[in-house]
Design a protein around this motif. Structure first.
Motif, mmCIF file in Angstrom:
data_model
loop_
_atom_site.group_PDB
_atom_site.id
_atom_site.type_symbol
_atom_site.label_atom_id
_atom_site.label_comp_id
_atom_site.label_asym_id
_atom_site.label_seq_id
_atom_site.Cartn_x
_atom_site.Cartn_y
_atom_site.Cartn_z
ATOM 1 N N TYR A 1 55.364 1.272 -22.529
ATOM 2 C CA TYR A 1 55.934 1.961 -21.376
ATOM 3 C C TYR A 1 55.970 3.480 -21.582
ATOM 4 O O TYR A 1 56.698 3.983 -22.420
ATOM 5 C CB TYR A 1 57.342 1.390 -21.163
ATOM 6 N N ILE A 2 55.158 4.193 -20.819
ATOM 7 C CA ILE A 2 55.200 5.655 -20.864
ATOM 8 C C ILE A 2 56.236 6.094 -19.826
ATOM 9 O O ILE A 2 56.016 5.975 -18.620
ATOM 10 C CB ILE A 2 53.822 6.269 -20.537
ATOM 11 N N ALA A 3 57.386 6.532 -20.313
ATOM 12 C CA ALA A 3 58.493 6.834 -19.395
ATOM 13 C C ALA A 3 58.535 8.319 -19.026
ATOM 14 O O ALA A 3 59.556 8.798 -18.568
ATOM 15 C CB ALA A 3 59.809 6.394 -20.030
ATOM 16 N N TRP A 4 57.470 9.028 -19.248
ATOM 17 C CA TRP A 4 57.454 10.463 -18.970
ATOM 18 C C TRP A 4 56.546 10.782 -17.793
ATOM 19 O O TRP A 4 55.473 10.216 -17.632
ATOM 20 C CB TRP A 4 56.959 11.255 -20.200
ATOM 21 N N HIS A 5 56.986 11.733 -17.045
ATOM 22 C CA HIS A 5 56.232 12.306 -15.927
ATOM 23 C C HIS A 5 55.690 13.641 -16.466
ATOM 24 O O HIS A 5 56.252 14.186 -17.421
ATOM 25 C CB HIS A 5 57.268 12.513 -14.808
ATOM 26 N N PRO A 6 54.630 14.211 -15.891
ATOM 27 C CA PRO A 6 54.187 15.521 -16.382
ATOM 28 C C PRO A 6 55.336 16.540 -16.438
ATOM 29 O O PRO A 6 55.413 17.356 -17.370
ATOM 30 C CB PRO A 6 53.122 15.936 -15.371
ATOM 31 N N GLY A 7 56.260 16.446 -15.480
ATOM 32 C CA GLY A 7 57.417 17.374 -15.462
ATOM 33 C C GLY A 7 58.328 17.170 -16.669
ATOM 34 O O GLY A 7 58.940 18.123 -17.184
ATOM 35 N N THR A 8 58.428 15.905 -17.134
ATOM 36 C CA THR A 8 59.269 15.611 -18.303
ATOM 37 C C THR A 8 58.722 16.380 -19.507
ATOM 38 O O THR A 8 59.460 17.040 -20.241
ATOM 39 C CB THR A 8 59.236 14.089 -18.610
ATOM 40 N N VAL A 9 57.410 16.298 -19.670
ATOM 41 C CA VAL A 9 56.768 16.939 -20.825
ATOM 42 C C VAL A 9 56.846 18.461 -20.693
ATOM 43 O O VAL A 9 57.104 19.173 -21.669
ATOM 44 C CB VAL A 9 55.295 16.452 -20.952
ATOM 45 N N GLU A 10 56.691 18.951 -19.468
ATOM 46 C CA GLU A 10 56.785 20.403 -19.248
ATOM 47 C C GLU A 10 58.150 20.915 -19.734
ATOM 48 O O GLU A 10 58.249 21.926 -20.434
ATOM 49 C CB GLU A 10 56.604 20.679 -17.744
ATOM 50 N N VAL A 11 59.205 20.164 -19.409
ATOM 51 C CA VAL A 11 60.560 20.577 -19.808
ATOM 52 C C VAL A 11 60.724 20.471 -21.336
ATOM 53 O O VAL A 11 61.258 21.376 -21.980
ATOM 54 C CB VAL A 11 61.638 19.733 -19.069
ATOM 55 N N MET A 12 60.231 19.382 -21.923
ATOM 56 C CA MET A 12 60.374 19.198 -23.379
ATOM 57 C C MET A 12 59.727 20.379 -24.130
ATOM 58 O O MET A 12 60.309 20.923 -25.076
ATOM 59 C CB MET A 12 59.703 17.889 -23.814
ATOM 60 N N LEU A 13 58.542 20.769 -23.688
ATOM 61 C CA LEU A 13 57.835 21.864 -24.386
ATOM 62 C C LEU A 13 58.555 23.196 -24.185
ATOM 63 O O LEU A 13 58.681 24.008 -25.111
ATOM 64 C CB LEU A 13 56.386 21.964 -23.874
ATOM 65 N N LYS A 14 59.074 23.398 -22.982
ATOM 66 C CA LYS A 14 59.758 24.662 -22.693
ATOM 67 C C LYS A 14 61.046 24.787 -23.519
ATOM 68 O O LYS A 14 61.403 25.880 -23.984
ATOM 69 C CB LYS A 14 60.068 24.727 -21.179
ATOM 70 N N VAL A 15 61.721 23.674 -23.705
ATOM 71 C CA VAL A 15 62.971 23.690 -24.475
ATOM 72 C C VAL A 15 62.692 24.113 -25.915
ATOM 73 O O VAL A 15 63.431 24.910 -26.511
ATOM 74 C CB VAL A 15 63.646 22.291 -24.417
ATOM 75 N N GLU A 16 61.595 23.607 -26.447
ATOM 76 C CA GLU A 16 61.209 23.971 -27.811
ATOM 77 C C GLU A 16 60.946 25.488 -27.878
ATOM 78 O O GLU A 16 61.408 26.169 -28.792
ATOM 79 C CB GLU A 16 59.942 23.197 -28.162
ATOM 80 N N GLU A 17 60.246 25.986 -26.861
ATOM 81 C CA GLU A 17 59.932 27.430 -26.826
ATOM 82 C C GLU A 17 61.219 28.261 -26.709
ATOM 83 O O GLU A 17 61.394 29.261 -27.407
ATOM 84 C CB GLU A 17 59.008 27.691 -25.632
ATOM 85 N N ASN B 1 61.650 28.367 -12.981
ATOM 86 C CA ASN B 1 60.333 28.659 -12.389
ATOM 87 C C ASN B 1 59.239 27.679 -12.792
ATOM 88 O O ASN B 1 58.087 27.844 -12.425
ATOM 89 C CB ASN B 1 59.903 30.092 -12.733
ATOM 90 N N LEU B 2 59.602 26.651 -13.546
ATOM 91 C CA LEU B 2 58.574 25.673 -13.923
ATOM 92 C C LEU B 2 58.119 24.912 -12.671
ATOM 93 O O LEU B 2 58.942 24.509 -11.838
ATOM 94 C CB LEU B 2 59.122 24.678 -14.953
ATOM 95 N N ALA B 3 56.815 24.709 -12.593
ATOM 96 C CA ALA B 3 56.223 24.139 -11.378
ATOM 97 C C ALA B 3 56.822 22.771 -11.019
ATOM 98 O O ALA B 3 57.011 22.455 -9.846
ATOM 99 C CB ALA B 3 54.724 24.015 -11.580
ATOM 100 N N LEU B 4 57.126 21.948 -12.028
ATOM 101 C CA LEU B 4 57.480 20.557 -11.719
ATOM 102 C C LEU B 4 58.988 20.285 -11.704
ATOM 103 O O LEU B 4 59.412 19.158 -11.494
ATOM 104 C CB LEU B 4 56.767 19.642 -12.726
ATOM 105 N N VAL B 5 59.777 21.348 -11.910
ATOM 106 C CA VAL B 5 61.235 21.149 -11.896
ATOM 107 C C VAL B 5 61.732 21.162 -10.450
ATOM 108 O O VAL B 5 61.470 22.090 -9.700
ATOM 109 C CB VAL B 5 61.934 22.251 -12.733
ATOM 110 N N LYS B 6 62.450 20.090 -10.052
ATOM 111 C CA LYS B 6 62.917 20.004 -8.662
ATOM 112 C C LYS B 6 64.336 20.534 -8.494
ATOM 113 O O LYS B 6 64.651 21.243 -7.570
ATOM 114 C CB LYS B 6 62.881 18.553 -8.201
ATOM 115 N N LYS B 7 65.212 20.128 -9.376
ATOM 116 C CA LYS B 7 66.585 20.633 -9.274
ATOM 117 C C LYS B 7 67.342 20.402 -10.574
ATOM 118 O O LYS B 7 66.872 19.668 -11.463
ATOM 119 C CB LYS B 7 67.321 20.009 -8.098
ATOM 120 N N PHE B 8 68.510 21.037 -10.654
ATOM 121 C CA PHE B 8 69.372 20.875 -11.828
ATOM 122 C C PHE B 8 70.681 20.239 -11.385
ATOM 123 O O PHE B 8 71.188 20.539 -10.308
ATOM 124 C CB PHE B 8 69.724 22.241 -12.434
#
Ligand code: PMV
Length: 341
Positions: free
Chosen positions: A265-281, A317-324
């Motif tokens: 089960y791949i439970a990640w959406h491209p937006g999930t990965v975008e956020v994970m990478l940004k958090v590391e940065e 400003n991440l493209a795939l983030v919808k809301k917080f």
């Protein structure tokens, strides 16, 4: 249990009452994954969570002879699967109370349900509290937790507040949750990053069944008690970096089980990965936040108050983030005077 069946039944038939409770959902810092007893819903391992103040379910329940069948509405909808699960839980509570009355249940979530944000945890916690109160039962917290567990694992944690431990146990009466530190112990924040509001593709009920098939599950079980100890110690001593690293590593371990079970089960959406990478940065630039993810696509970012704004600025400003959804550690469920019907 401190109520008497006979008394309660006659009291109830004369005076059916409505009860309304608000219960918060939670985010698992050490996840519950896999069950060693399906019927009793005994988990393979204990888990630790933090209750979330602004993600809650409000539920009103009334048992009354006027209802011929259970009438159940959740977020203004009636869905067959949910209906069955709620009605089965009402059956458990009816059995315990020794009554046959049907009930009306109206429930509302403050956040999108079935998207991996633990709406079943808050939902079944609120239902357990409101239904047992409506029947005049006066159950202790431990018994409420045991009862809620039978409907949803995370619900057994959501009847408590603050930082919660679910002791896995090995029998019905030894598997329950308790608050290990109250909400005021540590002002942690959770920025929930919503990247997709669609329902999760696969239910956690199906996922739990497949956990055992991952070759890594055995290793996880061997090490999990030590991990639980370390997470509790980090919370106790308010060691944020220590806690964050443990929580993020736990999320990745949990997802490695999902990816390598026969369920695959791949439970990640491209937006999930975008956020994970940004958090590391962001962390490399001194903004400390750590991610954790359940079976939905959305990401919880655990952070401290001083970083909260910066976390949002860094992600907005991440493209795939919808809301917080910004939230903090929540209290235990509350009874409300205002009912939903
Ligand atoms: O309570 P369930 O059956 O929806 O399972 C929850 C599973 C996770 O959210 C992935 C982990 C947890 O401990 O909440």
């Amino acid at each position: 249990m401190n109520y008497e069946k006979g008394n309660m039944k006659s009291k109830l038939l004369n005076h059916p009452i409505k009860a309304t409770f608000r219960a918060s959902s939670d985010v698992a810092l050490v996840k519950y994954w896999g069950k060693k007893d399906e019927r009793l819903r005994l988990p393979e391992n204990g888990s630790i969570s933090m209750v979330l103040d602004d993600l809650y379910t409000t539920t009103t329940v009334e048992f009354s002879p006027q209802y011929k069948n259970d009438e159940i509405t959740i977020d203004e909808e009636r869905e067959e699967d949910e209906y069955r699960r709620v009605s089965e839980h009402l059956d458990r509570i009816r059995k315990l109370a020794g009554v046959k009355l049907r009930a009306k249940v109206v429930s509302e979530n403050s956040f999108p349900k079935s998207t991996g944000l633990s709406s079943s945890g808050s939902g079944f916690a609120a239902l357990t509290l409101a239904a047992s109160k409506s029947l005049g039962m006066n159950l202790e917290r431990k018994q409420l937790s045991i009862l809620a567990r039978k409907a949803s694992g995370s619900a057994c944690r959501c009847v408590c507040g603050g930082f919660v431990e679910w002791i896995g146990g090995n029998s019905d009466q030894t598997s329950f949750s308790r608050t290990i530190f109250p909400a005021r112990h540590w002002d942690l924040r959770d920025v929930v990053v919503v990247v997709n509001e669609e329902k999760k593709r696969v239910s956690s009920t199906a996922g739990h069944k497949s956990a055992e098939s991952s070759p890594f599950f055995k290793i996880r079980k061997e090490r999990i008690d030590e991990k639980i100890k370390m997470v509790k110690r980090a919370i106790k001593n308010k060691e944020f970096s220590e806690l964050g690293e443990l929580v993020e590593a736990e999320a990745l371990e949990f997802h490695s089980i999902l990816l390598t079970s026969n369920f695959s089960y791949i439970a990640w959406h491209p937006g999930t990965v975008e956020v994970m990478l940004k958090v590391e940065e962001m962390r490399s630039k001194g903004v400390e936040a750590y991610f954790t993810i359940n079976t939905g696509f959305n990401v919880h970012l655990i952070t401290l108050p001083k970083y909260e704004e910066k976390v949002i600025k860094g992600l907005e400003n991440l493209a795939l983030v919808k809301k917080f959804i910004r939230t903090k550690v929540g209290e235990e469920p509350k009874e409300l005077r205002e009912h939903l019907f």
